[in-house]
Write a protein that holds these residues in place. Structure first.
Motif, PDB file in Angstrom:
ATOM      1  N   ARG A 164      79.947 -11.527 -33.573  1.00  0.00           N
ATOM      2  CA  ARG A 164      79.776 -10.398 -32.672  1.00  0.00           C
ATOM      3  C   ARG A 164      78.786  -9.396 -33.237  1.00  0.00           C
ATOM      4  NH1 ARG A 164      84.530  -6.403 -30.477  1.00  0.00           N
ATOM      5  NH2 ARG A 164      83.089  -4.916 -29.648  1.00  0.00           N
ATOM      6  N   PHE A 165      78.964  -9.025 -34.506  1.00  0.00           N
ATOM      7  CA  PHE A 165      78.055  -8.056 -35.116  1.00  0.00           C
ATOM      8  C   PHE A 165      77.326  -8.690 -36.290  1.00  0.00           C
ATOM      9  CE2 PHE A 165      81.422  -5.426 -33.216  1.00  0.00           C
ATOM     10  CZ  PHE A 165      80.645  -4.648 -32.375  1.00  0.00           C
ATOM     11  N   GLY A 166      76.760  -9.871 -36.069  1.00  0.00           N
ATOM     12  CA  GLY A 166      76.083 -10.599 -37.128  1.00  0.00           C
ATOM     13  C   GLY A 166      74.827  -9.910 -37.622  1.00  0.00           C
ATOM     14  N   TYR A 167      74.198  -9.120 -36.743  1.00  0.00           N
ATOM     15  CA  TYR A 167      72.976  -8.442 -37.149  1.00  0.00           C
ATOM     16  C   TYR A 167      73.270  -7.408 -38.231  1.00  0.00           C
ATOM     17  CZ  TYR A 167      74.104  -4.207 -34.481  1.00  0.00           C
ATOM     18  OH  TYR A 167      74.684  -3.069 -34.016  1.00  0.00           O
ATOM     19  N   ARG A 168      74.468  -6.841 -38.237  1.00  0.00           N
ATOM     20  CA  ARG A 168      74.827  -5.856 -39.265  1.00  0.00           C
ATOM     21  C   ARG A 168      74.879  -6.523 -40.636  1.00  0.00           C
ATOM     22  NH1 ARG A 168      79.547  -2.289 -36.339  1.00  0.00           N
ATOM     23  NH2 ARG A 168      78.197  -1.362 -34.776  1.00  0.00           N
ATOM     24  N   LYS A 212      65.696  -2.086 -34.564  1.00  0.00           N
ATOM     25  CA  LYS A 212      64.647  -3.097 -34.401  1.00  0.00           C
ATOM     26  C   LYS A 212      65.196  -4.478 -34.759  1.00  0.00           C
ATOM     27  CE  LYS A 212      59.910  -4.095 -35.684  1.00  0.00           C
ATOM     28  NZ  LYS A 212      58.719  -3.624 -36.402  1.00  0.00           N
ATOM     29  N   LEU A 213      66.001  -4.527 -35.812  1.00  0.00           N
ATOM     30  CA  LEU A 213      66.617  -5.785 -36.224  1.00  0.00           C
ATOM     31  C   LEU A 213      67.523  -6.316 -35.115  1.00  0.00           C
ATOM     32  CD1 LEU A 213      67.082  -7.866 -38.477  1.00  0.00           C
ATOM     33  CD2 LEU A 213      68.978  -6.460 -39.242  1.00  0.00           C
ATOM     34  N   PHE A 214      68.278  -5.436 -34.467  1.00  0.00           N
ATOM     35  CA  PHE A 214      69.154  -5.845 -33.375  1.00  0.00           C
ATOM     36  C   PHE A 214      68.331  -6.413 -32.217  1.00  0.00           C
ATOM     37  CE2 PHE A 214      71.438  -4.810 -29.405  1.00  0.00           C
ATOM     38  CZ  PHE A 214      72.528  -5.628 -29.584  1.00  0.00           C
ATOM     39  N   GLU A 226      66.487 -11.130 -29.152  1.00  0.00           N
ATOM     40  CA  GLU A 226      65.355 -11.892 -28.613  1.00  0.00           C
ATOM     41  C   GLU A 226      65.390 -13.344 -29.087  1.00  0.00           C
ATOM     42  OE1 GLU A 226      61.680  -9.976 -29.575  1.00  0.00           O
ATOM     43  OE2 GLU A 226      62.070  -8.266 -28.246  1.00  0.00           O
ATOM     44  N   GLU A 227      65.779 -13.547 -30.325  1.00  0.00           N
ATOM     45  CA  GLU A 227      65.834 -14.899 -30.879  1.00  0.00           C
ATOM     46  C   GLU A 227      67.140 -15.619 -30.536  1.00  0.00           C
ATOM     47  OE1 GLU A 227      63.412 -16.577 -32.390  1.00  0.00           O
ATOM     48  OE2 GLU A 227      62.104 -14.855 -32.035  1.00  0.00           O
TER      49      GLU A 227
END
Length: 122
Positions: free
Chosen positions: A1-5, A22-24, A29-30
């Motif tokens: 769920r919050f893998g970008y963190r 920006k990372l999120f 996008e990917e």
């Protein structure tokens, strides 16, 4: 769920300076996603209703109980109970109870008490 963190933390550890927003956006996008861990496996199909134990050695229930010592080490207790008499047949406590150890204790119990018609476990 919050893998970008998590990814943001890992990148910071490596020395990269990346804005988390920006990372999120890049993460979305990917179409990246953190794999979800599998849930508990459950029995499939309908179960037959369990018969009531009418005589000693009809059915034994096998279960594990665990607790923790004051120094933080965990230990487990193997419990075997005769369902008809509600008698505790054995308690085996150890920090590690392998499958072979459980089988050895059941074999010893069968020699001592006789073979049950059924052994059930949760």
């Amino acid at each position: 769920r919050f893998g970008y963190r998590r990814l943001h933390v890992l990148l910071k550890r490596e020395g990269y300076v990346v804005n988390h927003k920006k990372l999120f956006r890049l993460y979305r996008e990917e179409r990246l996603a953190v794999r979800r861990r599998g849930g508990r496996k459950r029995a499939i199909g309908t179960r037959a209703p369990m018969t009531v134990a009418m005589a000693p050695n009809d059915r034994w229930s096998l279960d594990f109980v665990s607790d923790q010592l004051t120094d933080g080490r965990r230990f487990r207790i193997l419990t075997v109970v005769d369902d008809c008499t509600r008698e505790c047949l054995t308690l085996v406590a150890d920090t590690s109870l392998s499958g072979s150890r459980v089988a050895r204790e059941l074999d010893r119990l069968i020699i001592e008490r006789g073979k049950p018609k059924m052994v059930v476990s949760d």
